[in-house]
Scaffold this motif. Structure first.
Motif, PDB file in Angstrom:
ATOM      1  N   GLY A  58       0.813  -1.211   0.000  1.00 42.29           N
ATOM      2  CA  GLY A  58       0.000   0.000   0.000  1.00 42.29           C
ATOM      3  C   GLY A  58       0.845   1.259   0.000  1.00 42.29           C
ATOM      4  O   GLY A  58       1.910   1.308  -0.615  1.00 42.29           O
ATOM      5  N   THR A  59       0.369   2.267   0.704  1.00 41.70           N
ATOM      6  CA  THR A  59       1.083   3.545   0.790  1.00 41.70           C
ATOM      7  C   THR A  59       1.335   3.875   2.252  1.00 41.70           C
ATOM      8  O   THR A  59       0.407   3.920   3.063  1.00 41.70           O
ATOM      9  CB  THR A  59       0.261   4.681   0.145  1.00 41.70           C
ATOM     10  N   CYS A  60       2.591   4.098   2.575  1.00 42.94           N
ATOM     11  CA  CYS A  60       2.989   4.393   3.952  1.00 42.94           C
ATOM     12  C   CYS A  60       3.155   5.898   4.138  1.00 42.94           C
ATOM     13  O   CYS A  60       3.857   6.557   3.374  1.00 42.94           O
ATOM     14  CB  CYS A  60       4.310   3.690   4.279  1.00 42.94           C
ATOM     15  N   ASP A  61       2.491   6.435   5.155  1.00 45.06           N
ATOM     16  CA  ASP A  61       2.702   7.828   5.528  1.00 45.06           C
ATOM     17  C   ASP A  61       3.917   7.891   6.455  1.00 45.06           C
ATOM     18  O   ASP A  61       4.125   7.014   7.302  1.00 45.06           O
ATOM     19  CB  ASP A  61       1.462   8.412   6.199  1.00 45.06           C
ATOM     20  N   ALA A  62       4.736   8.907   6.281  1.00 51.37           N
ATOM     21  CA  ALA A  62       5.984   9.002   7.030  1.00 51.37           C
ATOM     22  C   ALA A  62       6.391  10.455   7.194  1.00 51.37           C
ATOM     23  O   ALA A  62       5.890  11.349   6.496  1.00 51.37           O
ATOM     24  CB  ALA A  62       7.091   8.226   6.318  1.00 51.37           C
ATOM     25  N   ALA A  63       7.307  10.688   8.122  1.00 52.17           N
ATOM     26  CA  ALA A  63       7.874  12.019   8.339  1.00 52.17           C
ATOM     27  C   ALA A  63       9.330  11.997   7.907  1.00 52.17           C
ATOM     28  O   ALA A  63      10.086  11.083   8.261  1.00 52.17           O
ATOM     29  CB  ALA A  63       7.764  12.413   9.802  1.00 52.17           C
ATOM     30  N   LEU A  64       9.709  13.003   7.127  1.00 49.96           N
ATOM     31  CA  LEU A  64      11.065  13.105   6.599  1.00 49.96           C
ATOM     32  C   LEU A  64      11.724  14.375   7.126  1.00 49.96           C
ATOM     33  O   LEU A  64      11.109  15.439   7.160  1.00 49.96           O
ATOM     34  CB  LEU A  64      11.031  13.137   5.066  1.00 49.96           C
ATOM     35  N   PHE A  65      12.993  14.254   7.513  1.00 45.67           N
ATOM     36  CA  PHE A  65      13.740  15.381   8.058  1.00 45.67           C
ATOM     37  C   PHE A  65      15.130  15.421   7.439  1.00 45.67           C
ATOM     38  O   PHE A  65      15.754  14.378   7.255  1.00 45.67           O
ATOM     39  CB  PHE A  65      13.883  15.249   9.579  1.00 45.67           C
ATOM     40  N   TYR A  66      15.623  16.631   7.143  1.00 46.67           N
ATOM     41  CA  TYR A  66      17.009  16.771   6.690  1.00 46.67           C
ATOM     42  C   TYR A  66      17.473  18.199   6.951  1.00 46.67           C
ATOM     43  O   TYR A  66      16.654  19.123   7.077  1.00 46.67           O
ATOM     44  CB  TYR A  66      17.154  16.405   5.208  1.00 46.67           C
ATOM     45  N   PRO A  67      18.782  18.417   7.033  1.00 50.28           N
ATOM     46  CA  PRO A  67      19.292  19.757   7.319  1.00 50.28           C
ATOM     47  C   PRO A  67      18.939  20.742   6.221  1.00 50.28           C
ATOM     48  O   PRO A  67      18.868  20.383   5.032  1.00 50.28           O
ATOM     49  CB  PRO A  67      20.813  19.549   7.394  1.00 50.28           C
ATOM     50  N   ASP A  91      10.040  14.822  17.032  1.00 52.40           N
ATOM     51  CA  ASP A  91      11.098  15.551  17.720  1.00 52.40           C
ATOM     52  C   ASP A  91      12.437  14.829  17.584  1.00 52.40           C
ATOM     53  O   ASP A  91      13.481  15.452  17.361  1.00 52.40           O
ATOM     54  CB  ASP A  91      10.757  15.713  19.205  1.00 52.40           C
ATOM     55  N   MET A  92      12.412  13.510  17.724  1.00 51.16           N
ATOM     56  CA  MET A  92      13.636  12.727  17.571  1.00 51.16           C
ATOM     57  C   MET A  92      14.199  12.865  16.158  1.00 51.16           C
ATOM     58  O   MET A  92      15.406  13.034  15.964  1.00 51.16           O
ATOM     59  CB  MET A  92      13.369  11.256  17.869  1.00 51.16           C
ATOM     60  N   GLY A  93      13.308  12.758  15.173  1.00 54.79           N
ATOM     61  CA  GLY A  93      13.751  12.880  13.788  1.00 54.79           C
ATOM     62  C   GLY A  93      14.350  14.237  13.500  1.00 54.79           C
ATOM     63  O   GLY A  93      15.392  14.352  12.832  1.00 54.79           O
ATOM     64  N   ARG A  94      13.731  15.254  14.025  1.00 53.80           N
ATOM     65  CA  ARG A  94      14.205  16.625  13.835  1.00 53.80           C
ATOM     66  C   ARG A  94      15.572  16.825  14.498  1.00 53.80           C
ATOM     67  O   ARG A  94      16.491  17.400  13.914  1.00 53.80           O
ATOM     68  CB  ARG A  94      13.171  17.585  14.408  1.00 53.80           C
ATOM     69  N   ARG A  95      15.687  16.326  15.701  1.00 52.52           N
ATOM     70  CA  ARG A  95      16.949  16.477  16.432  1.00 52.52           C
ATOM     71  C   ARG A  95      18.082  15.738  15.728  1.00 52.52           C
ATOM     72  O   ARG A  95      19.206  16.253  15.629  1.00 52.52           O
ATOM     73  CB  ARG A  95      16.778  15.937  17.859  1.00 52.52           C
ATOM     74  N   LEU A  96      17.801  14.548  15.254  1.00 52.84           N
ATOM     75  CA  LEU A  96      18.832  13.764  14.569  1.00 52.84           C
ATOM     76  C   LEU A  96      19.245  14.426  13.266  1.00 52.84           C
ATOM     77  O   LEU A  96      20.437  14.484  12.929  1.00 52.84           O
ATOM     78  CB  LEU A  96      18.312  12.352  14.316  1.00 52.84           C
ATOM     79  N   ALA A  97      18.277  14.959  12.524  1.00 55.15           N
ATOM     80  CA  ALA A  97      18.589  15.637  11.265  1.00 55.15           C
ATOM     81  C   ALA A  97      19.489  16.844  11.506  1.00 55.15           C
ATOM     82  O   ALA A  97      20.374  17.150  10.698  1.00 55.15           O
ATOM     83  CB  ALA A  97      17.303  16.064  10.567  1.00 55.15           C
ATOM     84  N   ALA A  98      19.281  17.538  12.620  1.00 54.67           N
ATOM     85  CA  ALA A  98      20.106  18.701  12.946  1.00 54.67           C
ATOM     86  C   ALA A  98      21.561  18.309  13.172  1.00 54.67           C
ATOM     87  O   ALA A  98      22.459  19.151  13.071  1.00 54.67           O
ATOM     88  CB  ALA A  98      19.557  19.409  14.173  1.00 54.67           C
ATOM     89  N   GLN A  99      21.798  17.032  13.454  1.00 49.95           N
ATOM     90  CA  GLN A  99      23.165  16.550  13.644  1.00 49.95           C
ATOM     91  C   GLN A  99      23.816  16.155  12.321  1.00 49.95           C
ATOM     92  O   GLN A  99      24.988  15.752  12.302  1.00 49.95           O
ATOM     93  CB  GLN A  99      23.162  15.359  14.608  1.00 49.95           C
ATOM     94  N   GLY A 100      23.051  16.258  11.217  1.00 45.50           N
ATOM     95  CA  GLY A 100      23.638  16.003   9.906  1.00 45.50           C
ATOM     96  C   GLY A 100      23.225  14.703   9.262  1.00 45.50           C
ATOM     97  O   GLY A 100      24.062  14.000   8.679  1.00 45.50           O
ATOM     98  N   TYR A 101      21.924  14.386   9.317  1.00 43.36           N
ATOM     99  CA  TYR A 101      21.417  13.152   8.715  1.00 43.36           C
ATOM    100  C   TYR A 101      20.094  13.399   8.004  1.00 43.36           C
ATOM    101  O   TYR A 101      19.366  14.335   8.335  1.00 43.36           O
ATOM    102  CB  TYR A 101      21.208  12.076   9.796  1.00 43.36           C
ATOM    103  N   VAL A 102      19.807  12.545   7.029  1.00 42.31           N
ATOM    104  CA  VAL A 102      18.496  12.516   6.384  1.00 42.31           C
ATOM    105  C   VAL A 102      17.714  11.420   7.090  1.00 42.31           C
ATOM    106  O   VAL A 102      18.102  10.242   7.056  1.00 42.31           O
ATOM    107  CB  VAL A 102      18.604  12.212   4.875  1.00 42.31           C
ATOM    108  N   VAL A 103      16.627  11.791   7.751  1.00 36.90           N
ATOM    109  CA  VAL A 103      15.943  10.878   8.668  1.00 36.90           C
ATOM    110  C   VAL A 103      14.515  10.594   8.206  1.00 36.90           C
ATOM    111  O   VAL A 103      13.757  11.516   7.908  1.00 36.90           O
ATOM    112  CB  VAL A 103      15.899  11.480  10.090  1.00 36.90           C
ATOM    113  N   LEU A 104      14.173   9.308   8.176  1.00 37.10           N
ATOM    114  CA  LEU A 104      12.812   8.898   7.837  1.00 37.10           C
ATOM    115  C   LEU A 104      12.198   8.190   9.042  1.00 37.10           C
ATOM    116  O   LEU A 104      12.779   7.249   9.589  1.00 37.10           O
ATOM    117  CB  LEU A 104      12.807   7.950   6.644  1.00 37.10           C
TER     118      LEU A 104
END
Length: 292
Positions: A58-67, A91-104
């Motif tokens: 199907g289709t998965c809804d997700a949150a994506l974060f990157y610097p 919040d975790m995804g956002r914080r991790l992205a701020a450290q220099g990662y593309v987070v899903l």
């Protein structure tokens, strides 16, 4: 995740809580203020998007974060706990992205309901837990995790922000712990660092036990174990350590004294900020070491 793992997870959270050890972790108002400043910085420097990903089922809804800004960064896949994709995991995804990662951060229950629906459910309430359990079982269908993990990593690798020349990481909480092991086993050439925090059901008596997948992994693994989980199943950590050693893998399995199952997830009744920050530091250091 098989039924036995779900039952084990459900049983785990019923273990009586241990007293928190403030002395051991040095909890202070200054630490809380520092964390607040870190989160404010992340919110100001990270791009966040709600995305839809086509999967086998199907289709998965997700949150994506990157610097923000131009550049390419290593990919990280985050598996949530049994309460799914909600603000604390954003919040975790956002914080991790701020450290220099593309987070899903995907909604693991997309086969049953979108995150806008699952976020309303509370695992601590019996009637709502009864709704969540079938959702958790949906990702335990044969091949579901493996298919999703492969699809999600392919999605990340298709983004212009992702540096595919660098290794990818994955982390998971509670129910997400076994999903981390399965991800590291199904895409070993991409996953170079894997972290579980109070993972439920990493060792079971079934042929589908996640620990049996260790020989297939190429990632360095860090598994943080809740003190009351260790009380309930005191030999699990030893089985994990032996399995990693026998397979010649680099890994650390560590029990967090004074921290109960769920301690890393802010907003939970057992959230332990100092313990959560310690686990986050271990995670951050492992990613800096391996995602290069």
């Amino acid at each position: 995740m098989c039924d036995d793992e779900i039952h084990q997870f459900e049983g785990t959270i019923r273990v009586p809580e241990l007293p928190l050890s403030r002395r051991a972790f040095g909890v202070s108002a200054a630490a809380a203020a520092s964390l607040a400043a870190t989160m404010a910085h992340a919110e100001a420097t990270v791009t966040e998007k709600d995305v839809s990903i086509k999967t086998r089922d199907g289709t998965c809804d997700a949150a994506l974060f990157y610097p923000q800004g131009k550049g390419k960064w290593p990919a990280v896949l985050v598996w949530t706990d049994i309460m799914g994709l909600r603000p604390v995991f954003r919040d975790m995804g956002r914080r991790l992205a701020a450290q220099g990662y593309v987070v899903l951060v995907p909604n693991p229950f997309y086969r049953k309901a979108p995150a806008t629906e699952t976020v309303k459910l509370d695992f601590s309430k019996p009637d709502e837990r009864a709704q969540l359990m079938p959702m958790a079982q949906s990702i335990g269908a044969p091949g579901a995790v493996e298919s999703d993990a492969t699809t999600f990593l392919a999605y990340l690798d298709g983004l212009p922000q992702t540096d595919k020349k660098k290794g990818a990481g994955t982390q998971g909480y509670c129910m997400g712990g076994p999903l981390v092991y399965r991800t590291a086993a199904v895409v070993p050439d991409r996953i170079r660092a894997a972290v579980t925090c109070h993972g439920g059901g990493l060792v079971t008596k079934t042929d589908a036990s996640p620990h049996l997948l260790i020989p297939k992994m190429k990632a360095e693994v860090y598994s943080a174990v809740a003190a009351n989980d260790d009380q309930r199943s005191p030999t699990d950590k030893d089985v994990l350590k032996k399995s990693f050693a026998d397979a010649g893998k680099t890994a650390r399995v560590e029990v967090y004294d004074g921290c109960n199952h769920g301690w890393c997830v802010k907003g939970s009744a057992v959230y332990n900020e100092a313990g959560a920050e310690r686990a986050w530091s271990e995670l951050s250091n492992l990613y800096k070491k391996k995602l290069v």
